[in-house]
Motif scaffolding. Structure first.
Motif: not given
Lengths: 303, 337
Positions: A124-152
């Protein structure tokens, strides 16, 4: 729109050192942009010492590849942490964090340009933001995640990370403290005799009806079917995916990478690329996860 | 450390009757979930409504016990508000802690309800002190539940290197895979512990008597086949019999339960602060049986110390309710790996 990049994901199998060296020698000459290196599956695998991986990394970098070190997914011991600290402590290559211990080490070292690996469970975006603030600049999507959820997630992420989707290979589905390869040979993990060396692509696990279901690869369990999103390339593009991850296999690697390159560059239609890839795959294709379905199912992309 | 902190007994409840049973049988804490996908035991007919949750909390608090709320699945952009609303209700109802796995949710809970105690769920896959300290430094978690992957010395090493309280699994169904890092169910059925709170969900299960025996299937995939003299178990997909090479066997794990009763003194010595009993999907009768035995054992450890010995009737009672009527020490015992 920037050009989609092609990445070779971390090697999942245990091969003799020379076979590994030869493999990456070919990769250096292949049309791939990014290469993930290092041992991410089992800490007992040491045909390739850390220094060997650094040698491989330098050769790949000299060939113009972006090199990323993938960290171990399952950390159990202090010696696992020591290896992790060495990876994080080196200044030359990016690190893919596959466990929160790696994230903690990257934060401690002040890194600001790392990859949030597929096992970090960023959903989810909130967790992505936690890691982005700590320096993550690329996100490898968990394979089980659907396109629709990724778009969200992407629609609500600020800043938007660079997005990498696993697009080819037997899917890493689970990790355990137990080694299933050792178990098959009635051995314990601590005295496993390194039996994985004799199984270049793991051991097929079939149902009692003979249907290929899973693949045992040491402590990792993979799908039997080969995830393949070549036919879904238009959707990947439309969703703004930046990087396609292809996972290593023992045969036809160069042809596969070339096929992906040509498909990304528009030299071959996605449906044709998918059709051509069939001859290069060790097992039938699947793409269910991308479509929000059971992973082992196969859907034909809408034209 | 062991002298100053008694071990808490953390028991499961999938319903209000089970919660009351756990409290009456001697649980220090009961962990529960709401009737939705926010927790990792999202099974039909299980879990709490707002009203039963309030009643459960009242019942436990009146008797000096705690209620912990499991909110340990990973929300996605489309359903995020359901998870944050659940945290808000939990805080409002006065639960003693929420058990979370998702970092984004931890941040939300930490910022919105700074007094709400946070536990890291086993679904957070933290197997080292470095990982646990990440959650502590970022979100102020006060306890972490360890995945069932570490040997006993490894558990002790984690405890020695973090200020976060450590809770471990003591008894119940055994996840063979690192919790939070398993997509096997998603691969087979489209539903996963991570995102849907379900593994090998019942709606995909089919039991079929055939000339070859009783067959159990998950979304059509044959998980196992049983002869007439075998007891057919639920088709949890990692506990079926499959073919590898020329052999057909339990390639991943047998249908067995974790039982660490004999390790209790070692766990106490290592500084474990709480022992968790698995099984929110199980009946109040199971909860009663297991809670009673573990309560007796923990109390006996307090009085007997080093002279502690497992009583045969405890083991018999636990074996009665074990999956497959057998038990294992799992990863605590290194050769299991």
């Amino acid at each position: 729109m920037t050009q989609m990049k092609l990445a070779l994901g971390p090697h999942q199998y245990y091969w003799p050192r020379q076979a590994m060296m030869d493999f990456y020698g070919h990769v250096a000459e292949s049309p791939v942009d990014i290469v993930y290196v290092g041992e991410s599956v089992c800490s007992r695998r040491h045909e390739m010492r850390l220094d060997d991986w650094f040698d491989v990394a330098r050769v790949l970098a000299e060939a113009g590849k972006e090199v990323v070190f993938s960290s171990l997914v399952l950390i159990e011991s202090e010696s696992d942490l020591k290896v992790l600290r060495k990876l994080v402590g080196q200044p030359d290559f990016r690190v893919e964090a596959n466990d929160m211990a790696a994230v903690q080490a990257l934060i401690g070292a002040g890194h600001t340009h790392w990859v949030a690996g597929p096992t970090l469970n960023v959903f989810n975006p909130e967790t992505m933001n936690v890691f982005a603030e700590q320096g993550a600049t690329r996100w490898a999507v968990p394979p089980e995640m659907a396109r629709e959820a990724m778009d969200g997630l992407l629609a609500a992420s600020d800043p938007r990370p660079e997005v990498e989707v696993t697009a080819y290979g037997r899917l890493p589905l689970a990790y355990s403290a137990r080694c299933f390869t050792a178990r098959h040979f009635n051995l314990q993990k601590d005295t496993c005799e390194f039996r994985c060396l004799q199984h270049a692509e793991g051991m097929p696990l079939k149902t009692r009806e003979g249907e290929a279901f899973l693949t045992l690869n040491g402590i990792q369990t993979q799908s039997a079917k080969v995830y393949n999103l070549l036919g879904d390339l238009p959707a990947l593009r439309a969703s703004g995916v930046d990087v396609l991850r292809v996972l290593p296999q023992s045969e036809h690697m160069s042809e596969l990478l070339s096929l992906f390159r040509r498909a990304i560059d528009g030299e071959i239609a996605p449906a044709d690329a998918f059709a051509q890839s069939q001859a290069l795959m060790p097992e039938a294709p699947c793409n269910g996860f991308w479509h929000g379905k059971p992973g082992l199912e196969q859907y034909v992309a809408a034209a | 450390m062991t002298a100053t902190h008694p071990i808490e007994l953390v028991c499961p409840a999938g319903s209000l009757p089970a919660l009351k049973t756990a409290v009456d049988a001697g649980a220090d804490c009961v962990y529960v979930g709401f009737k939705n996908a926010t927790n990792a035991r999202n099974f039909t007919g299980l879990n709490f409504t707002d009203a039963s949750m309030r009643e459960g909390i009242r019942y436990a608090h009146e008797r000096g016990r705690k209620v912990l709320l499991a909110l340990n699945t990973y929300p996605q952009a489309g359903n995020w508000p359901e998870w944050t609303r659940t945290i808000d209700s939990a805080a409002d109802m006065g639960v003693d802690a929420v058990i979370l796995a998702d970092p984004g949710l931890m941040r939300y809970a930490n910022r919105t309800h700074p007094d709400l105690r946070l536990h890291l769920s086993v679904q957070g896959s933290a197997t080292s002190y470095e990982a646990i300290n990440f959650y502590r430094d970022q979100f102020g978690i006060q306890r972490a539940v360890l995945p069932r992957v570490l040997s006993l010395p490894q558990v002790a090493h984690v405890i020695a290197n973090t200020s976060v309280e450590i809770e471990v699994f003591g008894f119940g169904g055994l996840c063979v895979m690192v919790e939070g890092r398993c997509s096997l169910s998603a691969y087979a059925t489209g539903e996963s512990p991570n995102c849907n709170g379900a593994c090998s969900p019942g709606k995909h299960v089919r039991w079929e008597q055939t000339p070859k025996g009783m067959e159990t299937r998950l979304n059509g995939i044959l998980i196992d086949r049983f002869a007439d003299d075998e007891r057919a178990g639920y088709p949890t997909l990692c506990k079926g019999r499959f073919g590898v090479g020329d052999e057909t066997y339990y390639a991943i794990e047998e249908p067995t339960s974790l039982n660490t009763l004999e390790l209790l003194p070692d766990l106490a010595r290592a500084g474990v602060r709480a022992i968790k009993i698995e099984g929110r999907q199980r009946s109040p009768a199971y909860v009663q049986q297991v809670t009673r035995v573990w309560r007796a054992a923990i109390d006996r450890l307090k009085t007997d110390g080093e002279r502690f010995a497992v009583q045969p009737d405890w083991m018999a009672a636990l074996n009665n309710v074990s999956e497959g009527q057998s038990h294992t020490l799992g990863a605590y015992y290194r050769p299991w790996k």
